[in-house]
Write a protein that holds these residues in place. Structure first.
Motif, short mmCIF file in Angstrom:
data_model
loop_
_atom_site.label_atom_id
_atom_site.label_comp_id
_atom_site.label_asym_id
_atom_site.label_seq_id
_atom_site.Cartn_x
_atom_site.Cartn_y
_atom_site.Cartn_z
N LYS B 80 0.83 -1.21 0.00
CA LYS B 80 0.00 0.00 0.00
C LYS B 80 0.87 1.26 0.00
N ARG B 81 2.09 1.10 0.43
CA ARG B 81 3.00 2.24 0.47
C ARG B 81 3.82 2.31 -0.82
N PRO B 84 1.77 3.44 -4.55
CA PRO B 84 1.62 4.87 -4.87
C PRO B 84 2.94 5.54 -5.22
N GLN B 88 3.98 7.39 -8.66
CA GLN B 88 4.48 8.78 -8.68
C GLN B 88 5.80 8.88 -9.42
N TRP B 98 -5.56 -4.37 -6.86
CA TRP B 98 -6.13 -3.37 -5.95
C TRP B 98 -7.58 -3.71 -5.70
N GLN B 108 -12.24 5.25 -7.93
CA GLN B 108 -11.10 5.78 -7.17
C GLN B 108 -9.81 5.72 -7.98
N GLN B 112 -7.44 8.64 -9.41
CA GLN B 112 -5.99 8.70 -9.15
C GLN B 112 -5.18 8.70 -10.46
N LYS B 113 -5.87 8.45 -11.56
CA LYS B 113 -5.24 8.31 -12.89
C LYS B 113 -4.24 7.15 -12.89
N TRP B 114 -4.65 6.06 -12.27
CA TRP B 114 -3.77 4.90 -12.18
C TRP B 114 -4.10 3.83 -13.23
N TRP B 230 -17.35 -0.78 5.09
CA TRP B 230 -17.12 0.51 5.74
C TRP B 230 -18.19 0.78 6.78
N VAL B 414 -16.48 8.48 -1.13
CA VAL B 414 -15.02 8.29 -1.01
C VAL B 414 -14.44 9.30 -0.03
N LYS B 415 -14.98 10.51 -0.09
CA LYS B 415 -14.49 11.55 0.81
C LYS B 415 -14.88 11.22 2.26
N GLY B 418 -12.75 8.52 3.43
CA GLY B 418 -11.33 8.85 3.30
C GLY B 418 -10.78 9.66 4.46
N GLU B 419 -11.68 10.27 5.23
CA GLU B 419 -11.20 11.05 6.37
C GLU B 419 -10.89 10.10 7.52
N PRO B 421 -9.29 7.01 7.53
CA PRO B 421 -9.90 5.77 7.05
C PRO B 421 -9.95 4.64 8.09
#
Lengths: 340, 487
Positions: B80-81, B84, B88, B98, B108, B112-114, B230, B414-415, B418-419, B421
């Motif tokens: 997960k680290r 991303p 980048q 994922w 999502q 993220q444009k992934w 969730w 998602v928002k 996402g706060e 999580p």
């Protein structure tokens, strides 16, 4: 035999070569005024300075200044870390952060950790350094290695080792305590905020103890032997030598060591990740861990928010370092007064 | 002179030798695909499947010599680290795993444009989509604007959390029979009391570190009510941790801890699995993936039994969830090997292909595109399928995006999640260790998430999207049956 004239030389008279042979030789080079030479030498010096400083400056720009500027910039955006930051939010991240109880809890924990480790590791390492600088002590090198060894172990590995040692299910320490009848075998130091923080502090002290012992040893070795000899002649006891000579003499260096210890401790991260994961719940969150969780916790990553937290924390660290400057200046004055 | 020549000769010799030695190494670094071949990088975090992946890549390369697959499994936390950062820095894989946030994963990842569509966005052949049951490709879940971005890997009837694993030796030592597993919460406590009294093992290996807490909570909560991963309750249209059902489940877990039935310590899932596999604990609640993990830990399927999760004494009032969350392998937006990626994924998802047969044979779980019953040989997985086939064990959740298609463009949910999580798990872990009530913190969590959700939905509605909290509310749905939209 005629004597050389002793009267004042006329102002326009050139110095004799006999009186200043080197300068004369220097000046005698045709067409090269001395000022130009000096300038050239200075220019060469500047080139050398640039050559030596260049690599450092380049790294400093790339890995310190640029990230710092980028952090400031990102902190004004809501940004998930991919692509250019587009959603400008102004000071929203900062206002959210100031109202985020978790951030402040992390700040409090960081300060508690920094103060706690400093209060324990410095007196202990000073004590060890005092013993290690005794002339009668044998096997100094071996002891120094023993004290310094934990520092070589990577933080993550130290954290994992203690996780297993302290695990209440089958950890060696717990089993030993249980075997001795001191616990019921289910003592979980990481189940409570205060015991978890204490465990973090003690493990950190265990790891960096040797480093601070070396600092103290360096400071102690700077105290002139003559002072001890004079004190011995005056009949001073060991305790008097310690309190009247050693401690006052190392005070200027002690200020620097204290500040280094505090600033280093404020960066605690690896131990928290491996030992407590910020838990139980969020009770051992520290600022670095808070930033990390915001930046890499889960999608969508809150890099903007994490940047704001990083910057705010940097400001706090900056205040500490600035205060360190004040203490260091005072310490320098003391050093001059003591003549060391 | 002679010496000089000899030195020169030796230098040349060394250079030649170096080139002979280094060339194959460089080739190996390049994936060994040769200058004309294509190297395809795949990343996931299924470490227990490493050997299987090796076999898959070898078989694929045998059938497609021009493509070499490098399949790398990274530990879940690290993954997960790493992923991303890899994206980048432009060093991401061509295909990546994922599954976070189930049906929301695609929107999502697009945000993220992934990801990029399969086969570069070309219309996929019917021979591909027909491998899945009807309804597997849903707009907003794995399709968008006529393009397909993902496909269900695991099916959602059997796959998921909520099974109870019983260590046969611990049970035997306690004088218990795994053939008569605890069915109710009281039964569970009785069995635990027996294990505690008769053996040196702990009763339940329950990871409570961070999100690993979900393993025991999901399993026990499924007897009280039905929610998604969730804690969102679609019947009420609210995050539910403060609801009485969730509080009741948590209080029961606290009772288990207080009675000394949970293995002590704030352990992660790996530690707890080792405890279970090594006989230090008699019970573990986990998911369909556990049998393959236990195999990798040296525990064979005849050493443990699988049972349904225990339910409250007055009977089950809820179920585990099933939703289109099997979309797991995605093609990276930055990949220049989209054709090769498509070739591989097309090959991988053949219902009678090498991947499906070996995956099911090795007991890694269940697949959405294959005949599971035909190829699964692992008794534990077979038992899991039987348990999940029971009506009401796992039910289909309502799908908000099907009710409100504009939710594809919405970021409200998602928002909201996402706060912070992992807030729910932080709260539960804190309350479990301190022995205090979960309710106050749960109320704060629900209030914060709900406020973000409603505020954001209102904002988006004001901008013209047809979205509201109603999109997430299905009052007529029963917790114990599949949601079926009104026609």
């Amino acid at each position: 035999m005629t004597l050389a004239p002793t009267g004042p030389r006329p102002p326009d008279a050139a110095p004799t070569t006999a009186a200043r042979p080197r300068r004369a030789a220097f000046r005698s080079r045709p067409g090269r005024p001395p000022e130009g030479n000096r300038e050239r030498a200075r220019g060469r010096d500047r080139l050398w300075v640039a050559a030596f400083l260049g690599p450092f400056l380049l790294l400093y720009l790339g890995f310190t200044l640029w990230p710092l500027i980028a952090t400031v910039y990102y902190s004004f955006f809501e940004w998930s870390g991919t692509g250019p930051p587009e959603q400008f939010v102004g000071g929203d991240n900062y206002s959210r952060l100031l109202g985020d109880p978790l951030f402040w809890q992390a700040v409090v924990n960081t300060l508690l950790f920094a103060i706690g480790t400093t209060l324990i590791k410095l007196p202990l390492s000073l004590l060890a350094a005092l013993v290690m600088t005794r002339k009668w002590l044998r096997a100094k090198k071996a002891l120094r290695t023993v004290f310094f060894a934990p520092l070589i172990i990577p933080v993550a590995m130290a954290g994992l080792v203690f996780t297993y040692l302290l695990n209440p299910s089958n950890g060696a320490l717990n089993s030993a305590l249980h075997g001795l009848g001191l616990t019921d075998g289910t003592t979980d130091v990481f189940a409570n905020r205060w015991t978890a923080l204490l465990a973090l502090i003690l493990i950190s002290v265990w790891q960096v103890f040797g480093q601070y012992m070396i600092y103290w040893m360096a400071a102690l070795q700077n105290v002139p032997d003559e002072l001890y000899e004079a004190a011995a002649l005056d009949g001073a006891s060991e305790w008097q030598k310690l309190t009247r000579i050693t401690l006052p003499m190392i005070r200027p260096v002690a200020v620097v060591i204290v500040m280094l210890a505090l600033v280093n401790a404020m960066h605690v991260f690896g131990l928290v990740v491996t030992l407590t994961g910020g838990g139980p719940g969020t009770s051992t969150y520290v600022v670095s861990y808070f930033i990390y969780r915001q930046a890499f916790g889960s999608l969508p990553f809150a890099y903007g928010y994490a940047s704001a937290a990083a910057l705010l924390f940097s400001v706090m660290a900056f205040v500490l370092v600035t205060s360190q400057g004040l203490f260091v200046r005072r310490a320098q004055r003391l050093r001059k007064e003591y003549g060391v | 002179m002679g010496t000089g020549r000899s030195a020169g000769t030796s230098r040349i010799g060394r250079l030649a030798l170096a080139s002979v030695v280094v060339a194959p190494l460089l080739a190996a670094c390049g994936g060994g695909s040769g200058s004309s071949g294509t190297a395809l990088k795949i990343w996931d975090y299924s470490a227990e499947q490493t050997d299987f992946h090796k076999k898959v890549t070898e078989e694929f390369h045998r059938q497609h010599p021009d493509i070499t697959v490098q399949w790398q499994s990274i530990s879940q936390d690290e993954y997960k680290r790493t992923l991303p950062l890899a994206f980048q820095s432009g060093q991401g894989p061509d295909i990546f795993y994922w599954s976070d946030n189930g049906p929301l994963a695609m929107s999502q990842l697009l945000d993220q444009k992934w990801i990029q569509p399969l086969d570069g966005g070309s219309a996929l052949p019917a021979s591909f989509t027909e491998r899945w049951p009807a309804g597997s490709f849903v707009n907003g879940v794995n399709q968008l604007d006529g393009k397909t971005y993902g496909f269900p890997l695991s099916e959602s009837t059997y796959w998921g959390p909520g099974y109870m694993f019983l260590n046969k030796k611990v049970f035997a030592d306690a004088g218990l029979d795994t053939a008569a597993p605890p069915k109710t919460w009281s039964d569970l406590k009785t069995a635990c009391a027996r294990i505690k009294a008769e053996t040196k093992a702990y009763c339940i290996a329950a990871p409570t570190k961070d999100v690993d807490f979900q393993r025991i909570f999901y399993a026990l909560a499924a007897g009280e009510y039905t929610f998604n991963d969730w804690f969102f309750d679609y019947r009420k249209g609210t995050f539910s941790l403060a609801e009485p059902q969730a509080q009741k489940v948590f209080a029961f877990i606290q009772e288990l801890k207080k009675d000394g039935y949970l293995a002590p310590g704030t352990n992660d899932k790996n530690f707890s699995r080792q405890q279970f596999a090594s006989g230090q604990a008699g019970i573990m609640m986990d998911g369909t993936w556990l049998p393959s993990v236990l195999t990798s830990l040296g525990m064979k399927s005849d050493q443990y039994a699988v049972a349904p999760h225990p339910v409250p004494d007055d009977g089950s009032k809820g179920a585990l969830w099933s939703q289109p969350d099997g979309n797991k392998y995605w093609v990276s937006a930055k990949s220049k090997q989209s054709k090769a990626a498509w070739t591989f994924l097309d090959w991988m998802t053949r219902p009678d292909g090498y991947f499906a047969k070996e995956y099911l044979k090795d007991g890694f779980g269940t697949l959405a595109f294959a005949d599971n019953a035909r190829y699964i040989t692992d008794p534990a997985i077979r038992r899991i399928t039987k348990i999940a086939d029971e009506p009401g064990y796992r039910v289909k959740l309502p799908l908000p995006v099907a009710k409100c298609p504009d939710l594809v463009k919405s970021k409200a949910y998602v928002k909201a999640i996402g706060e912070r999580p992992t807030w729910e798990y932080e709260a539960m872990s804190g309350a479990l260790n301190s022995g205090t009530s979960l309710r106050p913190e749960a109320q704060r969590i629900v209030a914060a998430r709900q406020k973000t959700l409603t505020d954001q939905l209102k904002q988006e509605a004001a901008q013209g999207l047809k979205v509201s909290l109603d999109c997430f509310t299905f009052p007529d749905w029963s917790y114990t049956s599949d949601y079926r939209p009104a026609k």
